[in-house]
Write an enzyme that holds these catalytic residues in place. Structure first.
Site, PDB file in Angstrom:
ATOM      1  N   SER A 122       0.813  -1.222   0.000  1.00 65.02           N
ATOM      2  CA  SER A 122       0.000   0.000   0.000  1.00 65.02           C
ATOM      3  C   SER A 122       0.845   1.270   0.000  1.00 65.02           C
ATOM      4  CB  SER A 122      -0.949  -0.013   1.197  1.00 65.02           C
ATOM      5  OG  SER A 122      -0.202  -0.057   2.407  1.00 65.02           O
ATOM      6  N   LYS A 164       0.298  -5.292   5.168  1.00 64.76           N
ATOM      7  CA  LYS A 164       0.693  -5.992   6.399  1.00 64.76           C
ATOM      8  C   LYS A 164       0.267  -5.298   7.671  1.00 64.76           C
ATOM      9  CE  LYS A 164       5.243  -6.516   6.013  1.00 64.76           C
ATOM     10  NZ  LYS A 164       6.608  -7.044   6.163  1.00 64.76           N
ATOM     11  N   ALA A 224       9.664   8.448   2.924  1.00 65.80           N
ATOM     12  CA  ALA A 224      10.541   9.112   1.949  1.00 65.80           C
ATOM     13  C   ALA A 224      10.583  10.598   2.273  1.00 65.80           C
ATOM     14  CB  ALA A 224      10.012   8.885   0.547  1.00 65.80           C
ATOM     15  N   GLN A 225      11.769  11.130   2.343  1.00 66.41           N
ATOM     16  CA  GLN A 225      11.890  12.538   2.725  1.00 66.41           C
ATOM     17  C   GLN A 225      12.118  13.430   1.512  1.00 66.41           C
ATOM     18  OE1 GLN A 225      15.020  12.731   5.658  1.00 66.41           O
ATOM     19  NE2 GLN A 225      13.800  11.739   7.223  1.00 66.41           N
ATOM     20  N   GLU A 227      19.757  16.845  -5.232  1.00 68.84           N
ATOM     21  CA  GLU A 227      20.296  15.744  -4.421  1.00 68.84           C
ATOM     22  C   GLU A 227      21.491  15.149  -5.160  1.00 68.84           C
ATOM     23  OE1 GLU A 227      17.330  12.957  -3.022  1.00 68.84           O
ATOM     24  OE2 GLU A 227      15.918  14.555  -2.614  1.00 68.84           O
ATOM     25  N   HIS A 239      22.164   4.330   2.113  1.00 70.75           N
ATOM     26  CA  HIS A 239      22.059   5.791   2.184  1.00 70.75           C
ATOM     27  C   HIS A 239      23.208   6.297   3.040  1.00 70.75           C
ATOM     28  CE1 HIS A 239      20.557   9.814   2.773  1.00 70.75           C
ATOM     29  NE2 HIS A 239      19.601   9.589   1.892  1.00 70.75           N
ATOM     30  N   ARG A 286      25.350   8.500  -4.609  1.00 70.99           N
ATOM     31  CA  ARG A 286      25.166   7.965  -3.268  1.00 70.99           C
ATOM     32  C   ARG A 286      26.112   6.813  -2.931  1.00 70.99           C
ATOM     33  NH1 ARG A 286      18.945   7.353  -1.902  1.00 70.99           N
ATOM     34  NH2 ARG A 286      18.987   9.612  -2.027  1.00 70.99           N
ATOM     35  N   HIS A 321      19.227   1.111   2.405  1.00 65.41           N
ATOM     36  CA  HIS A 321      18.164   2.075   2.075  1.00 65.41           C
ATOM     37  C   HIS A 321      17.255   1.609   0.946  1.00 65.41           C
ATOM     38  CE1 HIS A 321      16.342   6.029   1.842  1.00 65.41           C
ATOM     39  NE2 HIS A 321      16.710   6.179   0.577  1.00 65.41           N
ATOM     40  N   ARG A 370      20.885   3.706  -7.907  1.00 64.81           N
ATOM     41  CA  ARG A 370      19.686   4.520  -8.158  1.00 64.81           C
ATOM     42  C   ARG A 370      19.976   6.000  -7.930  1.00 64.81           C
ATOM     43  NH1 ARG A 370      15.538   6.625  -4.773  1.00 64.81           N
ATOM     44  NH2 ARG A 370      16.802   5.871  -3.046  1.00 64.81           N
TER      45      ARG A 370
HETATM   46  C1  SIN Z   1      16.610  11.285   0.811  1.00 69.93           C
HETATM   47  O1  SIN Z   1      15.772  12.115   1.146  1.00 69.93           O
HETATM   48  O2  SIN Z   1      17.819  11.446   0.974  1.00 69.93           O
HETATM   49  C2  SIN Z   1      16.141  10.016   0.180  1.00 69.93           C
HETATM   50  C3  SIN Z   1      15.757  10.245  -1.205  1.00 69.93           C
HETATM   51  C4  SIN Z   1      15.823   8.952  -1.966  1.00 69.93           C
HETATM   52  O3  SIN Z   1      16.163   7.927  -1.418  1.00 69.93           O
HETATM   53  O4  SIN Z   1      15.568   8.992  -3.181  1.00 69.93           O
END
Ligand code: SIN
Length: 532
Positions: A12, A34, A45-46, A114, A235, A281, A342, A377
């Protein structure tokens, strides 16, 4: 109990709920999840959603960043179709009521940056973007009569008909109703895995407790083709504090000027990559791991203190408040951080419409290997992938919700009894997560992988025995799933005799041209490298 629907969705998060909303236009939909409907990786997710929203940006630029970060394994046609779907995916969320941060300069949306992105293209809702997306999707699902949600229900296994003398086809799933301890037979014409990732296979993770690789493990047991499980993303920056469990410090902080430092103030990223703190990353996580091992430090520090305090509190309200709860004022002192598991870049192989290699089975989002992420990714491409693929998969399955339901046997518990030694589950759970962290983590070697392979084989034997003798519980099912995920990661990593993207091994520290391929794995067979 036998429960039927045209479309059965497991999970979900953004992928499952977006698919459910689209599929509900063509038939009845059941969503099985679940825990509570909002408890998904999406919810945590931020950073945001990467999308081309600025006239100075272009699909070519977004695709180029995605391909470069994917280290030769992203599929250009898939990358193209996903990045091109970005602007309309954002528009639809806005129409559903999502409130993203507005730009201060024009009437558009604020775009942040990012790691790995050469442009500012990350749409966000403060630093709780996932929560905002989850909110509007849950609201929409609750208002859609054709969708029934089963919370606190967990899929045990897919119903794969060749096990009962039929074709290689999935016709639903056996599902545990946790409160009653009963397993029901959910029969559907189309079954969609949207179960997300598997961060819990590692000791330290940014993921919530639900991320136990259920979908990829079930697909594996059902005979689906799985790929690239060695590419598990770490991460670089999770909060390092004895009381903080899995709290992410978003990469967007570095996008807004954050600097990684050692305890002595050394801004070490400048010595390791020309993009410094905004390097991809995998590079940043590996560099932190290297610096921590070199200096013997328990963590490194993310320094935001040179930024305006009001800006930080406004732009990152959640992180600012959480850090304060742990006694860290990010406006005045650097934040202690460590890398943590992550994102699962490998998964169930799907085509551009979410179709797996098994008839009747589709998959969307982190559970899949679509060809978008390749060997690593690009930040904030995952919510985007979920949104774009959910719509494509719903379109591809719109006419498949009709016809007769397959004859499937009811779940049979046999002579299984209630467990009297739950300690077996906790012991094996801890063991897997610890050896995965130590032997199959950010830096690997042949010897470490062999050790891990021996351990997972032994634990899988024990778990199998325990599984057949005892009535299923969610803990047992999750343990069985993380053991399968661990087996796949170890097998795939042992097959790749090079370092590429997220897979780094001291025995083969360089990439090799003849390994610029996917690692394919099917249950019961050794993995092999192949083009797709
Ligand atoms: C983050 O906010 O650093 C995570 C973003 C992501 O994993 O794409």
């Amino acid at each position: 109990m036998r429960i039927t629907s045209d479309y059965l969705v497991l999970g979900s998060g953004v992928s499952g709920l977006t698919y459910a909303l689209e599929a509900s236009k063509h038939g009845s939909v059941i969503v099985v999840t679940k825990r509570a409907i909002a408890e998904s990786n999406t919810n945590y997710a931020q950073g945001g959603v990467a999308a081309v929203m600025d006239p100075d940006d272009s699909f070519e630029d977004h695709a180029a960043d995605t391909l470069r970060v994917g280290y030769g394994l992203s599929k250009p046609d898939i990358v193209q179709l996903v990045v091109e779907g970005g602007p309309s995916a954002i528009q639809e969320l806005v129409e559903r009521g999502a409130s993203f941060d507005p730009s201060e300069e024009d009437d558009g949306l604020d775009l942040t940056r990012e790691g790995g992105h050469n442009k500012r293209r990350v749409v966000h809702a403060g630093d709780i973007t996932g929560r905002e997306i989850q909110r509007v999707l849950v609201e929409a699902v609750r208002q859609t009569p054709n969708i029934t949600v089963y919370e606190d229900h967990m899929a045990v296994d897919l119903i794969e008909l060749s096990k009962y003398g039929g074709p290689h086809q999935v016709a639903g799933a056996y599902v545990l109703e946790e409160a009653k301890g009963e397993v029901h037979t959910f029969v559907s014409r189309v079954t969609v895995l949207a179960t997300g990732g598997a961060g819990k296979v590692y000791l330290y993770t940014s993921n919530p407790d639900v991320a136990t690789g259920d979908g990829v493990a079930m697909a594996y047991r059902a005979g689906a083709l799985i790929a690239n499980m060695e590419f598990f993303q770490f991460h670089p920056t999770c909060l390092y504090h004895p009381k903080a469990k899995s709290f992410l410090i978003s990469e967007a902080l570095r996008g807004e000027g954050g600097i990684l430092r050692l305890a002595n103030g050394d801004a070490f990223m400048a010595r390791h990559h020309e993009m410094k703190d905004l390097a991809p990353r995998d590079v940043v996580a590996r560099t932190i791991d290297y610096e921590m091992k070199r200096t013997g430090a328990d963590c490194v520090y993310l320094d935001m203190t040179h930024e305006d305090a009001d800006f930080l509190a406004k732009r990152f309200p959640n992180i600012h408040a959480q850090c304060l709860e742990y006694g860290i004022d990010m406006t005045k002192e650097p934040i202690p951080v460590v890398p943590a598991a992550h994102y699962m870049c490998g998964g169930v192989v799907v085509d551009s419409n979410g179709k797996t290699k098994i008839e009747g089975l589709y998959a969307i989002g982190e559970v899949t290997c679509s060809g978008l992420h390749g060997a690593n990714r690009l930040a904030s491409n995952s919510l985007l992938e979920g949104l774009v693929y959910a719509k494509r998969t719903a379109a591809a399955t719109r006419n498949l919700g009709q016809g007769r339901f397959a004859d499937v046997p009811e779940w049979d518990s046999g002579s299984a009894a209630a467990s009297d030694e739950a300690v077996v589950v906790t012991q094996n759970w801890d063991e897997i997560r610890r050896f995965m962290w130590n032997y199959v983590g950010i830096v690997r070697s042949d010897r470490r992988l062999r050790r891990a392979a021996r351990r997972v084989a032994l634990l899988k034997d024990e778990i199998r025995e325990y599984y057949w003798e005892h009535l299923v519980t969610r803990d047992l099912l999750e343990l069985r799933n993380i053991a399968d995920v661990a087996e796949m990661i170890i097998a795939c990593a042992s097959t790749r005799h090079e370092s590429r993207g997220l897979h780094y091994t001291i025995d083969y520290p360089e990439p090799r041209e003849d390994y610029a391929k996917d690692t394919l794995i099917v249950h019961g067979e050794p993995p092999h490298l192949s083009g797709r």
